[in-house]
Design an enzyme around this catalytic site. Structure first.
Site, PDB file in Angstrom:
ATOM      1  N   SER A  27       0.823  -1.205   0.000  1.00  0.00           N
ATOM      2  CA  SER A  27       0.000   0.000   0.000  1.00  0.00           C
ATOM      3  C   SER A  27       0.861   1.259   0.000  1.00  0.00           C
ATOM      4  CB  SER A  27      -0.887  -0.017   1.245  1.00  0.00           C
ATOM      5  OG  SER A  27      -1.703   1.135   1.268  1.00  0.00           O
ATOM      6  N   LYS A  51      -3.833   1.917  -2.225  1.00  0.00           N
ATOM      7  CA  LYS A  51      -3.387   3.110  -1.491  1.00  0.00           C
ATOM      8  C   LYS A  51      -4.252   3.284  -0.243  1.00  0.00           C
ATOM      9  CE  LYS A  51      -1.513   7.354  -1.106  1.00  0.00           C
ATOM     10  NZ  LYS A  51      -0.742   7.196   0.129  1.00  0.00           N
ATOM     11  N   ASN A  75       9.595   8.570   3.917  1.00  0.00           N
ATOM     12  CA  ASN A  75       8.439   9.252   3.338  1.00  0.00           C
ATOM     13  C   ASN A  75       7.511   9.715   4.440  1.00  0.00           C
ATOM     14  OD1 ASN A  75       5.500   8.002   3.278  1.00  0.00           O
ATOM     15  ND2 ASN A  75       6.954   6.296   3.397  1.00  0.00           N
ATOM     16  N   GLY A  78       1.449  11.138   4.342  1.00  0.00           N
ATOM     17  CA  GLY A  78       0.320  11.544   5.180  1.00  0.00           C
ATOM     18  C   GLY A  78      -1.018  11.073   4.646  1.00  0.00           C
ATOM     19  N   CYS A 137       0.803   3.742  10.660  1.00  0.00           N
ATOM     20  CA  CYS A 137       1.356   4.793   9.818  1.00  0.00           C
ATOM     21  C   CYS A 137       2.001   5.856  10.693  1.00  0.00           C
ATOM     22  CB  CYS A 137       0.275   5.424   8.952  1.00  0.00           C
ATOM     23  SG  CYS A 137       0.920   6.735   7.902  1.00  0.00           S
ATOM     24  N   LYS A 172      -1.871  -4.463   9.981  1.00  0.00           N
ATOM     25  CA  LYS A 172      -0.498  -4.094   9.591  1.00  0.00           C
ATOM     26  C   LYS A 172       0.243  -3.546  10.804  1.00  0.00           C
ATOM     27  CE  LYS A 172       2.025  -1.687   5.910  1.00  0.00           C
ATOM     28  NZ  LYS A 172       1.853  -1.009   4.604  1.00  0.00           N
ATOM     29  N   ASN A 199       5.527  -2.229   8.845  1.00  0.00           N
ATOM     30  CA  ASN A 199       5.376  -0.882   8.308  1.00  0.00           C
ATOM     31  C   ASN A 199       6.744  -0.190   8.413  1.00  0.00           C
ATOM     32  OD1 ASN A 199       4.313   1.632   7.460  1.00  0.00           O
ATOM     33  ND2 ASN A 199       2.357   1.158   8.412  1.00  0.00           N
TER      34      ASN A 199
END
Lengths: 311, 240
Positions: A27, A51, A75, A78, A137, A172, A199
């Site tokens: 993703s 995504k 990266n 966001g 994330c 994840k 991740n």
């Protein structure tokens, strides 16, 4: 090579769905997939992880969002995405025209309600065979990783999501924790059907001329070949404590990496950063897989998951 | 988009910190498009505006701004580099009858290729190129032959004393549409002066071909990727 393909079996099974091979673009590194069909026939892929999608549209972070590192990049996109309704109405339909296989939706959020609402919207989408929860994330303020680093929160969030979702749920996991096994077990207790890891690792680069962090929001997620050994170790560690299927990722850039990750315990793998430096990356790995299997004497790829634990 | 090994046929210094690299074995690319070079030893590919295309050969002009571009100066003739080219959109040359081309610094690369393309069509453009000082000035002789050239330097050490936007304001020649590439501050003031033109933007990129959303900007018609929907945008479309 076609003769090699005939005798060697690259097929794997995930939640009862047969995938032609274990290669899934990760993703956030493959958009919604269809644009890569300008470069090659993407039907060679095992599946695609879409995504990261949120309830509402998000622009994401200001630029710069990218900083280079040795053997990888940081990266901080966001979670830029058009929101779940547009993903289903527009993006998935575009993808369906060029990719005929089932895909994995990837969902992020800031609150339980955002997660449950977004995940539930995929219940009626036949194209989606599983939903991957991005609870790790590092690039979303007040959300994302904040959910993924506390075992109690993970368990509760997964339980709430399982109540509303009819799809298998993949959690994840973040590597930015003291012991990833605790988070894996928490996800399992909450009812997760599978796990994907790792991740990105939280990282920072600083501009030598200005002394300012390069990334606009200072830190982001480090990924690429540099994290591969970290990922192999974590997949191995998690495999020791759970029987849930694991999708291994972190720096995979070759068919050899795929095999190594599967030895550690992965049923399937995701390829991330490599897509960003080589648009043909996934295709080349898939083409190369039977060659490497033959070299290593592997006839059936699904046999090798977790092999390192039994030797 | 084409991903291919191209052969370095020359790699030389043109001015202070500014280099020219010619790569052979390439297919045609449009003015305003860009390419990415895999620099040996570095993970991310480096994006560069195409500085020229002629007979299977792409030229790039690059400025040493970090370790990657520094390493590029060491690449020797004969080296085969992995290059992804034909990226991005390109300039729309149909929009100008009397084109004005404006560059700041190394932004001269796509502007030079565009000037050559106009010259091929029998159009002599006005070109304004800006540099910090005389030691960084490049491509003046080449441009003089095909364009009405105004060179400016920030310190006045060569040509017009001032920035390219001031030079544009002081022009005594008529133009009807502009094409620009340069630092954000130049583009911003040029757009404030007139939005009848196109801006070729620069951004820190992850992939360069639309996958990572690393270079998204906000435009009047929503989010756009500099690498995919750009790098060339209508001046009135972008918010700088």
């Amino acid at each position: 090579m076609s003769t090699v393909n005939n005798v060697l079996d690259t097929q794997i099974e995930l939640f009862g769905v047969k995938l032609d091979n274990p290669i899934i673009p990760a993703s956030g590194t493959y958009g919604f997939g269809y644009e890569f069909s300008e470069y090659y026939d993407i039907n060679c892929l095992g599946s695609i992880s879409l995504k990261g999608t949120t309830k509402e549209a998000r622009y994401g972070n200001p630029l710069p969002r990218i900083a280079e590192c040795p053997n990888g990049l940081i990266n901080a996109i966001g979670l830029q995405n058009p929101g779940v309704d547009k993903v289903i109405e527009v993006e998935l339909k575009k993808l369906d025209e060029v990719y005929k296989k089932p895909v994995i939706a990837n969902v992020g959020g800031h609150s339980f309600e955002e997660y449950t609402t977004t995940v539930a919207k995929f219940n009626d989408v036949d194209k989606v065979f599983a939903v991957e929860l991005n609870i790790s994330c590092p690039n979303v303020q007040g959300g994302g990783m904040a959910f993924g680093t506390n075992p109690d929160t993970v368990e509760e969030l997964v339980r709430e999501i399982k109540k509303v979702s009819t799809k298998p749920i993949i959690v994840k996991l973040s590597p930015n924790v003291t012991d990833i096994k605790l988070l894996a077990k928490a996800a399992e207790r909450g009812g997760a059907d599978g796990l994907s890891l790792i991740n990105t690792l939280v990282g920072m680069r600083i501009d030598l001329k200005t002394a300012r962090p390069i990334i606009s929001v200072k830190r982001g997620g480090y990924s690429g070949p540099g994290v591969f050994p970290v990922a192999v170790n974590m997949v191995y560690a998690v495999k020791e404590v759970t029987d849930l299927p694991i999708i291994g990722m972190g720096g995979i850039s070759s068919a050899e990496d795929v095999i190594e990750m599967m030895y550690a315990g992965a049923t399937a793998v995701m390829v991330g950063s490599y897509n960003l430096v080589n648009p043909y990356g996934c295709k080349e790995i898939i083409d190369d897989l039977p060659v490497v299997m033959e070299k290593l004497g592997i006839n059936k790829l699904s046999d090798i998951t977790g092999r390192s634990h039994n030797v | 988009m084409i991903s291919k090994k191209l052969t370095v046929v020359s790699n030389k210094k043109l001015a202070d910190g500014i280099y020219e690299m010619r790569l052979s074995g390439a297919d045609y690319v449009v003015p305003g498009s860009f390419l990415e070079v895999t620099v040996p030893g570095f993970y991310l590919n480096r994006p560069f505006g195409v500085g020229n295309y002629e007979d299977g050969e792409i030229t790039i002009y690059y400025k040493v701004v970090g370790n990657g571009t520094d390493k590029m100066t060491e690449v020797s003739v004969g080296t085969k580099l992995n290059v992804i080219y034909g990226l991005g959109n390109g300039f729309n040359m149909e929009r100008a009858i009397r084109p004005l081309l404006v560059s700041g610094g190394i932004g001269i690369a796509p502007i030079y290729y565009l000037a050559k393309a106009f010259a091929k069509k029998g159009v002599r453009p006005i070109v304004v190129t800006g540099f910090r000082n005389a030691s960084e000035v490049v491509l003046s002789n080449e441009l003089k032959e095909i364009a009405d050239l105004v060179v400016c330097t920030d310190d006045g050490s060569m040509g017009f004393n001032g920035n390219p936007v001031s030079a544009v304001k002081a022009l005594d020649k008529e133009w009807d549409y502009y094409y620009a590439c340069g630092p954000m501050v130049m583009m911003k003031y040029l757009k404030m002066y007139s939005d009848k033109g196109e801006l070729s933007l620069e951004a820190r990129m992850g992939c360069g071909f639309g996958a990572c959303m690393g270079c998204s900007i906000i435009t009047k018609s929503g989010y756009k990727r500099v690498c995919k929907e750009g790098p060339v945008f209508d001046a009135d479309e972008v918010e700088l």
